[in-house]
Design a protein around this motif. Structure first.
Motif, PDB file in Angstrom:
ATOM      1  N   TYR A 102      47.393  40.847  34.703  1.00  0.00           N
ATOM      2  CA  TYR A 102      47.884  42.223  34.708  1.00  0.00           C
ATOM      3  C   TYR A 102      47.470  42.930  36.003  1.00  0.00           C
ATOM      4  N   LEU A 103      46.202  42.724  36.397  1.00  0.00           N
ATOM      5  CA  LEU A 103      45.719  43.326  37.647  1.00  0.00           C
ATOM      6  C   LEU A 103      46.497  42.778  38.842  1.00  0.00           C
ATOM      7  N   ALA A 104      46.771  41.460  38.803  1.00  0.00           N
ATOM      8  CA  ALA A 104      47.509  40.841  39.915  1.00  0.00           C
ATOM      9  C   ALA A 104      48.902  41.470  40.025  1.00  0.00           C
ATOM     10  N   ASP A 105      49.564  41.673  38.897  1.00  0.00           N
ATOM     11  CA  ASP A 105      50.895  42.293  38.884  1.00  0.00           C
ATOM     12  C   ASP A 105      50.836  43.721  39.402  1.00  0.00           C
ATOM     13  N   ALA A 106      49.821  44.443  38.904  1.00  0.00           N
ATOM     14  CA  ALA A 106      49.688  45.850  39.295  1.00  0.00           C
ATOM     15  C   ALA A 106      49.444  45.955  40.801  1.00  0.00           C
ATOM     16  N   ALA A 107      48.663  45.027  41.343  1.00  0.00           N
ATOM     17  CA  ALA A 107      48.383  45.041  42.784  1.00  0.00           C
ATOM     18  C   ALA A 107      49.685  44.805  43.555  1.00  0.00           C
ATOM     19  N   ARG A 108      50.464  43.817  43.090  1.00  0.00           N
ATOM     20  CA  ARG A 108      51.726  43.493  43.768  1.00  0.00           C
ATOM     21  C   ARG A 108      52.673  44.686  43.727  1.00  0.00           C
ATOM     22  N   ASP A 109      52.745  45.349  42.557  1.00  0.00           N
ATOM     23  CA  ASP A 109      53.631  46.518  42.415  1.00  0.00           C
ATOM     24  C   ASP A 109      53.259  47.634  43.383  1.00  0.00           C
ATOM     25  N   ARG A 110      51.985  47.705  43.750  1.00  0.00           N
ATOM     26  CA  ARG A 110      51.538  48.756  44.680  1.00  0.00           C
ATOM     27  C   ARG A 110      51.583  48.283  46.125  1.00  0.00           C
ATOM     28  N   GLY A 111      52.221  47.154  46.329  1.00  0.00           N
ATOM     29  CA  GLY A 111      52.397  46.655  47.696  1.00  0.00           C
ATOM     30  C   GLY A 111      51.143  46.011  48.267  1.00  0.00           C
ATOM     31  N   LEU A 112      50.162  45.693  47.396  1.00  0.00           N
ATOM     32  CA  LEU A 112      48.942  45.056  47.900  1.00  0.00           C
ATOM     33  C   LEU A 112      49.148  43.544  47.936  1.00  0.00           C
ATOM     34  N   ARG A 113      48.743  42.935  49.044  1.00  0.00           N
ATOM     35  CA  ARG A 113      48.843  41.470  49.126  1.00  0.00           C
ATOM     36  C   ARG A 113      47.501  40.870  48.700  1.00  0.00           C
ATOM     37  N   PRO A 114      47.504  39.610  48.285  1.00  0.00           N
ATOM     38  CA  PRO A 114      46.227  39.013  47.859  1.00  0.00           C
ATOM     39  C   PRO A 114      45.134  39.187  48.915  1.00  0.00           C
ATOM     40  N   GLU A 115      45.525  39.089  50.194  1.00  0.00           N
ATOM     41  CA  GLU A 115      44.503  39.192  51.237  1.00  0.00           C
ATOM     42  C   GLU A 115      43.978  40.624  51.414  1.00  0.00           C
ATOM     43  N   ASP A 116      44.645  41.597  50.764  1.00  0.00           N
ATOM     44  CA  ASP A 116      44.113  42.969  50.797  1.00  0.00           C
ATOM     45  C   ASP A 116      42.993  43.144  49.771  1.00  0.00           C
ATOM     46  N   LEU A 117      42.850  42.174  48.873  1.00  0.00           N
ATOM     47  CA  LEU A 117      41.848  42.297  47.814  1.00  0.00           C
ATOM     48  C   LEU A 117      40.621  41.457  48.196  1.00  0.00           C
ATOM     49  N   PRO A 118      39.429  42.043  48.099  1.00  0.00           N
ATOM     50  CA  PRO A 118      38.244  41.329  48.589  1.00  0.00           C
ATOM     51  C   PRO A 118      37.694  40.257  47.650  1.00  0.00           C
ATOM     52  N   VAL A 119      38.242  40.184  46.416  1.00  0.00           N
ATOM     53  CA  VAL A 119      37.668  39.267  45.415  1.00  0.00           C
ATOM     54  C   VAL A 119      37.867  37.804  45.822  1.00  0.00           C
ATOM     55  N   ARG A 120      36.781  37.032  45.768  1.00  0.00           N
ATOM     56  CA  ARG A 120      36.799  35.608  46.131  1.00  0.00           C
ATOM     57  C   ARG A 120      36.899  34.702  44.912  1.00  0.00           C
ATOM     58  N   VAL A 121      36.276  35.186  43.829  1.00  0.00           N
ATOM     59  CA  VAL A 121      36.208  34.312  42.651  1.00  0.00           C
ATOM     60  C   VAL A 121      36.226  35.159  41.373  1.00  0.00           C
ATOM     61  N   GLY A 122      36.923  34.646  40.341  1.00  0.00           N
ATOM     62  CA  GLY A 122      37.006  35.371  39.071  1.00  0.00           C
ATOM     63  C   GLY A 122      36.520  34.487  37.929  1.00  0.00           C
ATOM     64  N   PHE A 123      35.912  35.111  36.922  1.00  0.00           N
ATOM     65  CA  PHE A 123      35.388  34.388  35.760  1.00  0.00           C
ATOM     66  C   PHE A 123      36.149  34.864  34.535  1.00  0.00           C
ATOM     67  N   HIS A 124      37.072  34.028  34.099  1.00  0.00           N
ATOM     68  CA  HIS A 124      38.014  34.470  33.080  1.00  0.00           C
ATOM     69  C   HIS A 124      37.900  33.608  31.826  1.00  0.00           C
ATOM     70  N   GLY A 125      37.690  34.274  30.711  1.00  0.00           N
ATOM     71  CA  GLY A 125      37.577  33.556  29.450  1.00  0.00           C
ATOM     72  C   GLY A 125      37.739  34.516  28.300  1.00  0.00           C
ATOM     73  N   ALA A 126      37.266  34.117  27.143  1.00  0.00           N
ATOM     74  CA  ALA A 126      37.341  34.889  25.893  1.00  0.00           C
ATOM     75  C   ALA A 126      38.663  34.655  25.164  1.00  0.00           C
ATOM     76  N   GLU A 127      39.586  33.914  25.772  1.00  0.00           N
ATOM     77  CA  GLU A 127      40.854  33.577  25.123  1.00  0.00           C
ATOM     78  C   GLU A 127      41.377  32.305  25.797  1.00  0.00           C
ATOM     79  N   PRO A 128      42.213  31.543  25.088  1.00  0.00           N
ATOM     80  CA  PRO A 128      42.738  30.324  25.707  1.00  0.00           C
ATOM     81  C   PRO A 128      43.712  30.646  26.839  1.00  0.00           C
ATOM     82  N   TRP A 129      43.681  29.845  27.868  1.00  0.00           N
ATOM     83  CA  TRP A 129      44.636  29.996  28.969  1.00  0.00           C
ATOM     84  C   TRP A 129      44.832  28.634  29.607  1.00  0.00           C
ATOM     85  N   THR A 130      45.953  28.517  30.315  1.00  0.00           N
ATOM     86  CA  THR A 130      46.334  27.197  30.825  1.00  0.00           C
ATOM     87  C   THR A 130      46.096  27.103  32.337  1.00  0.00           C
ATOM     88  N   ASN A 131      46.168  25.877  32.841  1.00  0.00           N
ATOM     89  CA  ASN A 131      46.046  25.694  34.298  1.00  0.00           C
ATOM     90  C   ASN A 131      47.225  26.321  35.028  1.00  0.00           C
TER      91      ASN A 131
END
Ligand code: DLL
Length: 449
Positions: free
Chosen positions: A203-232
């Motif tokens: 959702y954050l990735a979509d919201a960033a794209r909608d605001r014209g932000l490119r991935p390289e505009d975001l400083p985050v290097r690594v994310g820790f995502h869990g609490a629900e199943p997700w796929t590769n």
């Protein structure tokens, strides 16, 4: 029971760090000896201090001293969520309430929630396990973690928070929600690490794209995502949307919360913190242990928890153990990504369906946005399943004929995997409800026949 908290940050062989290298790379012989020693102490604790376990073990004719090898774990009683509910709120604690420094609870949809208690030592151990998790993703003292897991009774927020502080990070306890503010804080504060559910990361990735932000505009290097199943497949989308390494983190309230298992930068399954949790995978029907590589239900016995030792807790999560050594150098057994839960497996006209199977198909189709919902209903005596998927603006602008062809092709691709007919409904962009915490992927409208 004393729990070692020696910290000597080291490097792993996958580009990440180790928080407790001696424990994380312990030779397996030594690890098994440590597990046995801790299992025996756990059994003493449970037998002496939790009447539920004394009764269960007496019924089975097992005394703590009988367990002289790890294989004997299969003679121990199982524990289920119902047992915990029956002893709500503090009946499963092995310490008096005034020795418990924190209580969390799991979000039950019906009835009593399940409560979890921690002594001071339990909180410290938990912090170490989260510090291991973050370090494995290359997070070091001085990094800034934006913690967008929910704070409160849910273990995600405070769990990540204490672990990141223990590691020496700057923690931003932003909790979930308020996407505008998340993106602003991320950029203004220079967040180098992010923790939140995978659905919220998307959702954050979509919201960033909608605001014209490119991935390289975001400083985050690594994310820790869990609490629900997700796929590769979803991982690939999050990684390209946020420009980060998206790592999986697993845990459950009953085991103390997140940090039971975590991924290293090899991204090939989650390392189980085996010095604190003894893992088994069993056949959920026969209850017999299954060998590594076979998918079954994950069962855990705590090895160091003081306030609430749990024996053979049935998680309902379905996955396989991976015994092959990992290239990162950690010696622990890994668990594969859970494909779902034995109890949220849908049975549609007799066919077992896991939402993750549908997600895999959807995520492999570029025109589909990573937002979907599975709606199950019953027409007469027949189960019907609808898959609502959001399509991109471009596709929505196509002619009716094109849309229909596209919809039929998605249906056919799902049929190829599941062997049952589903009705695919194409939805306009941004019409499927978003979540800030765990995503609601399945809406089951069936009532019992
Ligand atoms: O979800 C703890 C947690 C918080 C884990 C933050 C990771 C990050 P509960 O609310 O008790 O605890 O839910 C536990 O969520 O039995 C699984 O079914 C599911 N789950 C948790 N992590 C994963 C994961 C937290 N990485 C239940 N992959 C578990 C798949 C997961 N399912």
């Amino acid at each position: 029971m004393s729990v070692s908290t020696e910290e000597h940050l080291g490097r792993d062989a996958a580009g990440g760090l180790t928080w407790q290298p001696a424990a994380e790379t312990m030779p397996r012989e030594e690890l098994r000896a440590l597990q046995l020693e801790r299992l025996q102490a756990t059994l003493e604790n449970a037998y002496e201090n939790v009447p539920f376990y004394r009764k269960k073990m007496d019924e089975l004719g097992v005394e703590p001293g009988d367990v002289t090898g790890l294989d004997a774990v299969s003679s121990l009683p199982f524990t289920t969520k119902i047992d915990l509910r029956d002893h709500y709120p503090f009946g499963m604690f092995a310490r008096p309430r005034d020795r418990v420094v924190r209580v969390h609870a799991s979000s039950g949809t019906t009835g009593n929630p399940t409560t979890v208690g921690y002594t001071r030592a339990d909180i410290d151990t938990w912090g170490d396990l989260i510090a291991r998790t973050l370090a494995a993703g290359g997070v070091a003292p001085g990094d800034l973690l934006q913690n967008a897991y929910g704070y409160g009774l849910f273990t995600g927020g405070l769990g990540l928070h204490f672990g990141a502080e223990r590691l020496g990070c700057t923690v931003v306890p932003i909790s979930g929600g308020n996407t505008e503010r998340q993106l602003k804080i991320m950029r203004d504060f220079g967040a180098t690490a992010l923790s939140c559910t995978p659905s919220y990361a998307m959702y954050l990735a979509d919201a960033a794209r909608d605001r014209g932000l490119r991935p390289e505009d975001l400083p985050v290097r690594v994310g820790f995502h869990g609490a629900e199943p997700w796929t590769n497949e979803l991982r690939t989308q999050i990684e390209s949307g946020l420009g980060e390494h998206a790592l999986d983190i697993y845990g459950l309230s009953e085991m103390g919360g997140p940090g039971v298992a975590f991924e290293c930068l090899c991204k090939g399954g989650m390392h189980i913190n085996e010095d604190h949790y003894l893992a088994e995978v069993i056949d959920p029907e026969t209850l017999r242990p299954l060998p590594p590589g076979e998918i079954g239900e994950l069962v855990f016995t705590t090895l160091s928890r003081e306030a609430q030792p749990l024996l053979r807790y049935r998680t309902r999560d379905l996955c396989a153990l991976i015994a092959e050594p990992c290239a990162c150098g950690r010696t622990s057994v890994r668990m594969s990504k859970p494909i779902g839960r034995s109890d949220d497996m849908l049975i549609i006209r007799g066919v077992n369906v896991f939402p993750s199977q549908i997600e895999e198909v959807l995520m492999s189709i570029p025109a589909i946005e990573p937002h979907y919902q599975i709606v199950v209903d019953r027409k007469g005596y027949l189960d019907v399943i609808e898959v609502w998927v959001e399509v991109g603006e471009d596709l929505f602008a196509e002619t009716m004929g094109d849309l229909e062809r596209f919809q039929k092709s998605v249906q056919a691709q799902i049929y190829n995997v599941l062997n049952i007919q589903v009705a695919v409904k194409l939805k306009e962009p941004k019409t499927i409800q978003r979540s800030e915490g765990k995503a609601v992927r399945v809406v089951d409208r069936r009532t019992a026949l």
